[in-house]
Design a protein around this motif. Structure first.
Motif, short mmCIF file in Angstrom:
data_model
loop_
_atom_site.label_atom_id
_atom_site.label_comp_id
_atom_site.label_asym_id
_atom_site.label_seq_id
_atom_site.Cartn_x
_atom_site.Cartn_y
_atom_site.Cartn_z
N MET A 1 20.62 -7.18 -23.36
CA MET A 1 19.62 -7.42 -22.32
C MET A 1 18.38 -8.08 -22.92
SD MET A 1 17.71 -4.60 -19.90
CE MET A 1 18.99 -4.39 -18.72
N LYS A 2 17.83 -9.02 -22.19
CA LYS A 2 16.60 -9.67 -22.65
C LYS A 2 15.44 -9.15 -21.78
CE LYS A 2 18.56 -13.12 -25.31
NZ LYS A 2 19.70 -12.34 -25.85
N ILE A 3 14.39 -8.71 -22.46
CA ILE A 3 13.23 -8.20 -21.73
C ILE A 3 12.05 -9.11 -22.08
CG2 ILE A 3 11.68 -6.22 -21.44
CD1 ILE A 3 14.31 -4.64 -22.51
N ALA A 4 11.48 -9.73 -21.08
CA ALA A 4 10.41 -10.72 -21.31
C ALA A 4 9.07 -10.12 -20.90
CB ALA A 4 10.69 -11.97 -20.49
N ILE A 5 8.12 -10.16 -21.82
CA ILE A 5 6.78 -9.67 -21.48
C ILE A 5 5.79 -10.79 -21.74
CG2 ILE A 5 5.06 -7.88 -21.89
CD1 ILE A 5 7.24 -6.03 -22.61
N ASP A 6 5.20 -11.30 -20.70
CA ASP A 6 4.21 -12.36 -20.83
C ASP A 6 2.86 -11.84 -20.37
OD1 ASP A 6 5.74 -14.71 -21.71
OD2 ASP A 6 6.85 -14.40 -19.84
N GLY A 7 1.83 -12.53 -20.82
CA GLY A 7 0.49 -12.16 -20.36
C GLY A 7 -0.56 -12.74 -21.27
N PRO A 8 -1.82 -12.65 -20.88
CA PRO A 8 -2.90 -13.22 -21.69
C PRO A 8 -3.17 -12.39 -22.95
CG PRO A 8 -3.80 -12.07 -19.79
CD PRO A 8 -2.31 -12.03 -19.64
N GLY A 130 9.35 -15.50 -19.87
CA GLY A 130 10.08 -15.40 -18.61
C GLY A 130 10.27 -16.75 -17.92
N THR A 131 9.40 -17.71 -18.25
CA THR A 131 9.49 -19.00 -17.56
C THR A 131 10.32 -20.02 -18.33
OG1 THR A 131 7.38 -19.55 -18.58
CG2 THR A 131 7.32 -18.85 -16.27
N VAL A 132 10.24 -20.01 -19.67
CA VAL A 132 10.87 -21.08 -20.45
C VAL A 132 11.90 -20.55 -21.46
CG1 VAL A 132 10.44 -22.94 -22.11
CG2 VAL A 132 8.83 -22.55 -20.24
N ASP A 136 16.38 -16.35 -17.92
CA ASP A 136 17.42 -15.49 -17.37
C ASP A 136 17.21 -14.02 -17.72
OD1 ASP A 136 19.35 -16.11 -15.72
OD2 ASP A 136 20.93 -16.37 -17.21
N ALA A 137 16.09 -13.70 -18.34
CA ALA A 137 15.85 -12.32 -18.79
C ALA A 137 16.07 -11.35 -17.63
CB ALA A 137 14.43 -12.18 -19.33
N GLU A 138 16.71 -10.23 -17.93
CA GLU A 138 17.01 -9.26 -16.87
C GLU A 138 15.75 -8.55 -16.38
OE1 GLU A 138 18.72 -9.79 -19.54
OE2 GLU A 138 20.87 -9.74 -19.09
N VAL A 139 14.79 -8.37 -17.30
CA VAL A 139 13.52 -7.74 -16.90
C VAL A 139 12.39 -8.66 -17.32
CG1 VAL A 139 11.99 -5.77 -17.27
CG2 VAL A 139 14.45 -5.40 -17.11
N LYS A 140 11.53 -8.98 -16.36
CA LYS A 140 10.38 -9.84 -16.67
C LYS A 140 9.11 -9.14 -16.21
CE LYS A 140 12.83 -14.14 -15.87
NZ LYS A 140 12.83 -15.40 -15.12
N VAL A 141 8.19 -9.03 -17.15
CA VAL A 141 6.92 -8.36 -16.81
C VAL A 141 5.78 -9.33 -17.12
CG1 VAL A 141 5.39 -6.48 -17.48
CG2 VAL A 141 7.84 -6.06 -17.26
N PHE A 142 4.81 -9.37 -16.22
CA PHE A 142 3.59 -10.12 -16.51
C PHE A 142 2.48 -9.10 -16.62
CE2 PHE A 142 0.02 -13.00 -15.71
CZ PHE A 142 0.36 -14.01 -16.58
N LEU A 143 2.02 -8.92 -17.85
CA LEU A 143 1.07 -7.86 -18.14
C LEU A 143 -0.34 -8.44 -18.17
CD1 LEU A 143 1.16 -4.85 -18.82
CD2 LEU A 143 1.30 -5.46 -21.23
N LEU A 198 0.50 -20.55 -19.62
CA LEU A 198 0.60 -19.13 -19.32
C LEU A 198 0.62 -18.96 -17.81
CD1 LEU A 198 0.25 -16.08 -19.85
CD2 LEU A 198 -2.20 -16.47 -19.86
N LYS A 199 1.74 -18.49 -17.30
CA LYS A 199 1.80 -18.18 -15.86
C LYS A 199 2.98 -17.23 -15.62
CE LYS A 199 4.79 -21.67 -14.06
NZ LYS A 199 5.07 -22.94 -13.60
N PRO A 200 2.86 -16.39 -14.61
CA PRO A 200 3.97 -15.45 -14.40
C PRO A 200 5.20 -16.17 -13.87
CG PRO A 200 2.23 -15.17 -12.74
CD PRO A 200 1.74 -16.19 -13.70
#
Ligand code: DC
Length: 517
Positions: A1-8, A130-132, A136-143, A198-200
């Motif tokens: 599983m891929k978990i993506a965490i993006d944010g500033p 999560g965007t690039v 396809d990540a199963e879980v995407k979080v924008f923190l 940077l964008k959700p």
């Protein structure tokens, strides 16, 4: 599983991602550390971070590896040399945004990130995961977190404390003010850059960590992971006939789940998009070409197609001088779109693929599988990024393939009329899968029309008829603007809206260029 965490910067991504990776026993990938490592290479070699070419070269030569120190913390090595401390200096902080805005740097880093992750489970954190990197990540979080809260955390951290564990911790006020200014500057640069800003991701769950402890954020994300692991209800297979069924026969559509509260469970059999560049002269199959990002095609294929684009584009432009009205709407865009167009000759896919290529975008044309009877055509089309569809069937494999391409930011080019339409009296059966593709990938549909190409190759005319051809690009149509509830109803509304617009654009072109059909 891929978990993506993006944010500033300073939103707590690193702490949270590390904790999650530990809890789940999977690899932690700190992509910010990679851009920081390239920045260190610039600073050490005295390379001006504004010199995109020189910085790109350093990025391409940079081999970044993660390790573990004796105390369990993560270490970072650049070309075999430890840079764990150097990547966190204020000087690196100041220069990293400029470095990470260079497209060639991003390309090199994204390739390394995908290679590091491979087929493994990972928690990856950054700005574009999560965007690039893993769309396809199963879980995407924008923190996110309030800038003041972020600056406070960083200031306490610099003084050796941990604001998450100690809410009463304080830091030097002037220092905190300086950090706040730096963070805001970096946020602005990271969100406004042209490539992978940077964008959700559209399907990311937003979490504001301003008033939450690390444990609370981790618990929220663990709940998302658990939900994603549960097998989904089988999705109804798409058939054009099912899409025709009147809404009254169907159960009432379920209200749309609120993103932050109920993440949609993902289908367990979802194919992973192949990652990383394809190898040249390596016996790549047609499926390899259909399923890889076009930027990951082997260099020899990209060279060949680039050359072919030049030749075919040049020749067709001389024979049928084509002009594109409102072309900016085609090539100045972010993310993938399903492009739909009326179909009168073989010229329009050529115009579209060539134009997109020349402007640095990639369009994947969907063609009818009957063409595959001629293997040289299959070979050529696959190299040009096109893929076949079995018409008249519910070809879900193609729908998924298109969805992956769209999520990667490639356009999918479809001729819903299926057959070239040689006269206005000809009966048209629309092939409606395009709306479903757009729906699954959560992207808009872009209507385009062409006139003047109808009679360039008629059976009665052996030699091509040279004349001007006009193309007009409409505004993208989003599902939100259709304001229709229910999955199938939405798809139907999109089919109608998009094709109405295509024919509307064609009518405008005919009016502007009398005599052109
Ligand atoms: O997360 P961080 O502060 O270590 O990131 C450092 C810089 O790298 C940040 O200013 C933006 C950039 N970055 C990026 O552009 N894309 C990523 N995936 C990660 C970081």
């Amino acid at each position: 599983m891929k978990i993506a965490i993006d944010g500033p910067a300073g939103s707590g991504k690193s702490t949270v991602a590390r904790a999650l990776a530990g809890k789940c026993g999977v690899t932690y990938l700190d992509t910010g550390a990679m851009y920081r490592s390239v920045t260190v290479a610039c600073l050490e070699t005295g390379t001006d971070v504004a010199d995109a070419e020189a910085v790109a070269k350093l990025a391409q030569d940079a081999k970044i590896e993660f390790g573990t120190a004796a105390d369990g913390t993560q270490t970072v090595a650049l070309n075999g040399r430890d840079v764990t401390a150097a990547i966190r200096t204020p000087q690196t902080d100041r220069n990293v945004s400029a470095v990470s805005a260079i497209p060639a740097v991003r390309e090199a880093m994204v390739a390394q990130q995908r290679a590091i992750a491979g087929q493994k489970d990972v928690v990856a954190e950054g700005r574009d995961i999560g965007t690039v990197v893993f769309p396809d990540a199963e879980v995407k979080v924008f923190l996110t977190a309030d800038p003041k809260a972020r600056a406070h955390r960083r200031a306490v951290q610099r003084e050796g404390g941990d604001a998450a564990k100690d809410p009463a911790a304080t830091a030097d006020a002037a220092q905190e003010q300086q950090i706040l200014a730096d963070l805001e500057r970096r946020d602005k640069l990271d969100s406004s850059r042209e490539v992978a800003p940077l964008k959700p991701a559209e399907d990311a769950v937003h979490i504001d960590s301003s008033a939450l402890s690390v444990d609370e954020v981790v618990a929220q994300i663990m709940a998302l992971i658990d939900a994603a692991k549960k097998p989904a209800e089988p999705a109804a297979a798409y058939t054009p006939a099912a899409a025709e069924t009147p809404a009254a026969d169907k159960p009432a559509p379920k209200p749309a789940a609120k993103k932050a509260e109920k993440p949609a469970a993902k289908k367990p059999e979802k194919p992973a998009a192949p990652a990383g560049p394809m190898r040249p002269f390596h016996g790549n199959s047609f499926d390899d070409y259909y399923d890889h990002a076009m930027r990951d095609y082997p260099w020899n294929t990209r060279g060949f197609i680039g050359f072919a684009v030049g030749v075919v584009g040049g020749v067709t432009k001389v024979l049928w001088p084509w002009r594109i009205e409102d072309g900016q709407k085609l090539w100045k865009a972010e993310g993938g779109r399903v492009i739909v167009m009326n179909h009168v000759s073989m010229l329009e896919p050529v115009i579209m693929v060539v134009t997109e290529w020349v402007h640095g975008r990639r369009a994947r044309a969907v063609y009818k599988s009957e063409f595959d009877k001629a293997k040289p055509l299959t070979w050529l089309f696959s190299r040009a990024g096109a893929f076949p569809v079995e018409r008249g069937t519910a070809d879900m494999k193609v729908v998924r393939r298109a969805r992956e391409a769209l999520k990667r930011g490639e356009d999918v080019l479809i001729y819903p009329e299926g057959t070239r339409i040689k006269s206005d009296d000809q009966e048209v059966t629309l092939h409606a899968g395009f709306a479903l593709m757009a729906q699954l990938a959560k992207v808009p549909v872009l209507p385009v029309a062409i006139v003047g190409a109808r009679d360039i190759t008629t059976p009665t005319r052996k030699f091509p008829h040279f004349h001007r051809v006009f193309v007009k690009v409409g505004d993208p149509i989003t599902f939100a603007e259709l304001n229709v509830k229910g999955r199938k109803q939405q798809a139907k509304a999109m089919e109608k809206a998009a094709m109405d617009r295509v024919y509307g654009l064609r009518a405008e072109l005919r009016q502007e260029h009398p005599g052109k059909e």
